[in-house]
Design a protein around this motif. Sequence first.
Motif, PDB file in Angstrom:
ATOM      1  N   ILE A   1      12.084  -0.729   1.412  1.00  0.00           N
ATOM      2  CA  ILE A   1      11.113   0.202   1.977  1.00  0.00           C
ATOM      3  C   ILE A   1      11.855   1.158   2.902  1.00  0.00           C
ATOM      4  O   ILE A   1      12.947   0.847   3.387  1.00  0.00           O
ATOM      5  CB  ILE A   1       9.986  -0.514   2.751  1.00  0.00           C
ATOM      6  N   ALA A   2      11.277   2.314   3.138  1.00  0.00           N
ATOM      7  CA  ALA A   2      11.855   3.289   4.064  1.00  0.00           C
ATOM      8  C   ALA A   2      11.070   3.242   5.372  1.00  0.00           C
ATOM      9  O   ALA A   2       9.838   3.130   5.368  1.00  0.00           O
ATOM     10  CB  ALA A   2      11.821   4.684   3.465  1.00  0.00           C
ATOM     11  N   ILE A   3      11.778   3.314   6.484  1.00  0.00           N
ATOM     12  CA  ILE A   3      11.141   3.315   7.804  1.00  0.00           C
ATOM     13  C   ILE A   3      11.553   4.582   8.536  1.00  0.00           C
ATOM     14  O   ILE A   3      12.723   4.980   8.499  1.00  0.00           O
ATOM     15  CB  ILE A   3      11.527   2.065   8.606  1.00  0.00           C
ATOM     16  N   TYR A   4      10.583   5.227   9.176  1.00  0.00           N
ATOM     17  CA  TYR A   4      10.863   6.459   9.916  1.00  0.00           C
ATOM     18  C   TYR A   4      10.197   6.397  11.288  1.00  0.00           C
ATOM     19  O   TYR A   4       9.308   5.591  11.532  1.00  0.00           O
ATOM     20  CB  TYR A   4      10.384   7.700   9.137  1.00  0.00           C
ATOM     21  N   ARG A   5      10.686   7.263  12.191  1.00  0.00           N
ATOM     22  CA  ARG A   5      10.131   7.315  13.553  1.00  0.00           C
ATOM     23  C   ARG A   5       9.127   8.463  13.622  1.00  0.00           C
ATOM     24  O   ARG A   5       9.472   9.624  13.394  1.00  0.00           O
ATOM     25  CB  ARG A   5      11.246   7.524  14.577  1.00  0.00           C
ATOM     26  N   GLN A   6       7.910   8.128  13.960  1.00  0.00           N
ATOM     27  CA  GLN A   6       6.850   9.109  14.081  1.00  0.00           C
ATOM     28  C   GLN A   6       6.618   9.459  15.547  1.00  0.00           C
ATOM     29  O   GLN A   6       6.671   8.580  16.413  1.00  0.00           O
ATOM     30  CB  GLN A   6       5.556   8.567  13.454  1.00  0.00           C
TER      31      GLN A   6
ATOM     32  N   ASN B   1       0.792  -1.226   0.000  1.00  0.00           N
ATOM     33  CA  ASN B   1       0.000   0.000   0.000  1.00  0.00           C
ATOM     34  C   ASN B   1       0.828   1.282   0.000  1.00  0.00           C
ATOM     35  O   ASN B   1       0.361   2.332  -0.432  1.00  0.00           O
ATOM     36  CB  ASN B   1      -0.982   0.017   1.187  1.00  0.00           C
ATOM     37  N   LYS B   2       2.075   1.210   0.469  1.00  0.00           N
ATOM     38  CA  LYS B   2       2.950   2.382   0.426  1.00  0.00           C
ATOM     39  C   LYS B   2       4.397   1.934   0.489  1.00  0.00           C
ATOM     40  O   LYS B   2       4.695   0.746   0.693  1.00  0.00           O
ATOM     41  CB  LYS B   2       2.617   3.362   1.566  1.00  0.00           C
ATOM     42  N   SER B   3       5.310   2.889   0.339  1.00  0.00           N
ATOM     43  CA  SER B   3       6.744   2.572   0.305  1.00  0.00           C
ATOM     44  C   SER B   3       7.482   3.076   1.536  1.00  0.00           C
ATOM     45  O   SER B   3       8.644   2.740   1.742  1.00  0.00           O
ATOM     46  CB  SER B   3       7.388   3.183  -0.951  1.00  0.00           C
ATOM     47  N   LYS B   4       6.802   3.880   2.381  1.00  0.00           N
ATOM     48  CA  LYS B   4       7.410   4.429   3.585  1.00  0.00           C
ATOM     49  C   LYS B   4       6.498   4.131   4.772  1.00  0.00           C
ATOM     50  O   LYS B   4       5.300   4.429   4.727  1.00  0.00           O
ATOM     51  CB  LYS B   4       7.629   5.936   3.439  1.00  0.00           C
ATOM     52  N   TYR B   5       7.072   3.579   5.824  1.00  0.00           N
ATOM     53  CA  TYR B   5       6.284   3.136   6.974  1.00  0.00           C
ATOM     54  C   TYR B   5       6.911   3.665   8.254  1.00  0.00           C
ATOM     55  O   TYR B   5       8.141   3.724   8.369  1.00  0.00           O
ATOM     56  CB  TYR B   5       6.228   1.609   7.046  1.00  0.00           C
ATOM     57  N   HIS B   6       6.067   4.018   9.239  1.00  0.00           N
ATOM     58  CA  HIS B   6       6.619   4.361  10.547  1.00  0.00           C
ATOM     59  C   HIS B   6       6.755   3.083  11.373  1.00  0.00           C
ATOM     60  O   HIS B   6       6.249   2.014  11.006  1.00  0.00           O
ATOM     61  CB  HIS B   6       5.781   5.424  11.261  1.00  0.00           C
ATOM     62  N   LEU B   7       7.442   3.177  12.503  1.00  0.00           N
ATOM     63  CA  LEU B   7       7.843   1.992  13.253  1.00  0.00           C
ATOM     64  C   LEU B   7       6.675   1.172  13.792  1.00  0.00           C
ATOM     65  O   LEU B   7       6.830  -0.016  14.090  1.00  0.00           O
ATOM     66  CB  LEU B   7       8.748   2.403  14.421  1.00  0.00           C
ATOM     67  N   LYS B   8       5.504   1.789  13.938  1.00  0.00           N
ATOM     68  CA  LYS B   8       4.339   1.077  14.458  1.00  0.00           C
ATOM     69  C   LYS B   8       3.269   0.919  13.388  1.00  0.00           C
ATOM     70  O   LYS B   8       2.087   0.735  13.686  1.00  0.00           O
ATOM     71  CB  LYS B   8       3.789   1.814  15.682  1.00  0.00           C
TER      72      LYS B   8
ATOM     73  N   GLU C   1      11.873  -5.378  16.537  1.00  0.00           N
ATOM     74  CA  GLU C   1      12.856  -4.386  16.962  1.00  0.00           C
ATOM     75  C   GLU C   1      13.470  -3.710  15.734  1.00  0.00           C
ATOM     76  O   GLU C   1      14.575  -4.038  15.292  1.00  0.00           O
ATOM     77  CB  GLU C   1      13.941  -5.041  17.826  1.00  0.00           C
ATOM     78  N   LEU C   2      12.737  -2.737  15.216  1.00  0.00           N
ATOM     79  CA  LEU C   2      13.179  -1.999  14.038  1.00  0.00           C
ATOM     80  C   LEU C   2      13.744  -0.647  14.454  1.00  0.00           C
ATOM     81  O   LEU C   2      13.471  -0.135  15.537  1.00  0.00           O
ATOM     82  CB  LEU C   2      12.021  -1.788  13.074  1.00  0.00           C
ATOM     83  N   THR C   3      14.531  -0.069  13.576  1.00  0.00           N
ATOM     84  CA  THR C   3      14.997   1.306  13.713  1.00  0.00           C
ATOM     85  C   THR C   3      14.564   2.051  12.455  1.00  0.00           C
ATOM     86  O   THR C   3      14.138   1.420  11.474  1.00  0.00           O
ATOM     87  CB  THR C   3      16.524   1.379  13.832  1.00  0.00           C
ATOM     88  N   PRO C   4      14.670   3.362  12.429  1.00  0.00           N
ATOM     89  CA  PRO C   4      14.469   4.049  11.150  1.00  0.00           C
ATOM     90  C   PRO C   4      15.546   3.656  10.145  1.00  0.00           C
ATOM     91  O   PRO C   4      16.583   3.095  10.498  1.00  0.00           O
ATOM     92  CB  PRO C   4      14.578   5.537  11.526  1.00  0.00           C
ATOM     93  N   THR C   5      15.283   3.945   8.895  1.00  0.00           N
ATOM     94  CA  THR C   5      16.299   3.802   7.855  1.00  0.00           C
ATOM     95  C   THR C   5      17.376   4.868   8.086  1.00  0.00           C
ATOM     96  O   THR C   5      17.068   6.028   8.326  1.00  0.00           O
ATOM     97  CB  THR C   5      15.665   4.002   6.468  1.00  0.00           C
ATOM     98  N   TYR C   6      18.626   4.469   8.039  1.00  0.00           N
ATOM     99  CA  TYR C   6      19.752   5.406   8.195  1.00  0.00           C
ATOM    100  C   TYR C   6      20.571   5.368   6.909  1.00  0.00           C
ATOM    101  O   TYR C   6      21.010   4.304   6.476  1.00  0.00           O
ATOM    102  CB  TYR C   6      20.654   5.013   9.368  1.00  0.00           C
ATOM    103  N   ARG C   7      20.820   6.538   6.348  1.00  0.00           N
ATOM    104  CA  ARG C   7      21.564   6.598   5.084  1.00  0.00           C
ATOM    105  C   ARG C   7      22.877   7.360   5.281  1.00  0.00           C
ATOM    106  O   ARG C   7      22.880   8.546   5.597  1.00  0.00           O
ATOM    107  CB  ARG C   7      20.722   7.260   3.997  1.00  0.00           C
ATOM    108  N   ASN C   8      23.974   6.650   5.127  1.00  0.00           N
ATOM    109  CA  ASN C   8      25.327   7.220   5.145  1.00  0.00           C
ATOM    110  C   ASN C   8      25.545   8.107   6.372  1.00  0.00           C
ATOM    111  O   ASN C   8      25.850   9.297   6.256  1.00  0.00           O
ATOM    112  CB  ASN C   8      25.585   8.010   3.861  1.00  0.00           C
TER     113      ASN C   8
END
Length: 316
Positions: free
Chosen positions: A308-313, A197-204, A272-279
């Motif tokens: 997929i990208a994961i972010y903290r909301q 349904n999407k390409s970016k998801y928050h941790l929950k 136990e996920l974290t956000p995506t971290y890039r460089n």
Amino acid sequence: MLTTSLNFLIGAFKPACNISITFSDGKSRKQVPMKKENGKTIMVSLFQSKESIAGKVSIEPLQGKKIEHLGVKVELLGQIEMYFDRGNFYDFTSLVRELDVPGDIYERKTYPFEFSTVEMPYETYNGANLRLRYVLKVTVSRNYGGSIVEYQDFIQLIFCLVNVYEVRNYSPPPSINNSIKMEVGIEDCLHIEFEYNKSKYHLKDVIIGKIYFLLVRIKIKNMDLEIRRRESTGSGANTHVETETLAKFELMDGAPVRGESIPIRLFLSPYELTPTYRNINNKFSVKYYLNLVLVDEEDRRYFKQQEIAIYRQQDS
């Protein structure tokens, strides 16, 4: 109040002093669990970037002793440590407050400190091959004096207390969050279409999607959806990649038929996920993938991986 303290030893293992760090808002500040290298979990204070970090440092001599010192300071350090190079820390944040000039301490002495609006751009991270941490480090400096004249100017860190805290940074929901649609298959054998349904998801968040079988000429035994984390450290020829499967979700058990549609509903919060971290500081990256795995009756595996990208909301 949150207080961290430790006794320090000199000479023939005789206690010299007790140093403690107390955060000004220790009673009200949120505490979160942090897993140490030995596997034990401790509770630490939670901060985010551009917050001020303030508190008090207390130094108390023990057993009526006095402490002769060349100065007292507190440092706020952001550090990256690679596990293949343990003990060597790369400091990306380094702030210092001088608390006392050279002198003697005869009784308990308390020093207030404050680091205002601190830039802490990266989150605390404990990975497979590295860790990123923030610490408050209190140092009482002493010298080797006496009859060894040539060493008079040498400063030795005799008493040192390191207090760890955690940093989490929050992101708003992305303004654009496209769905993922792909068709994959094996010529004249298997043709499937999958959609998330999407390409970016928050941790929950919840991953919702479906898999549609357009052509099935091989005998599929089962189908799983995996969440994989890929941690890469170093660069160029020295790049090291560590991939681990964090979750495995069975989508289907049995042979599908042409035209069949399989729904996907995978909750992220249990893992136990974290956000995506890039460089991060040119040292490491952490990426997440959805890996669709099909196994036929001869135990051959077919898979398709999608980042997929994961972010903290911010919690509501």
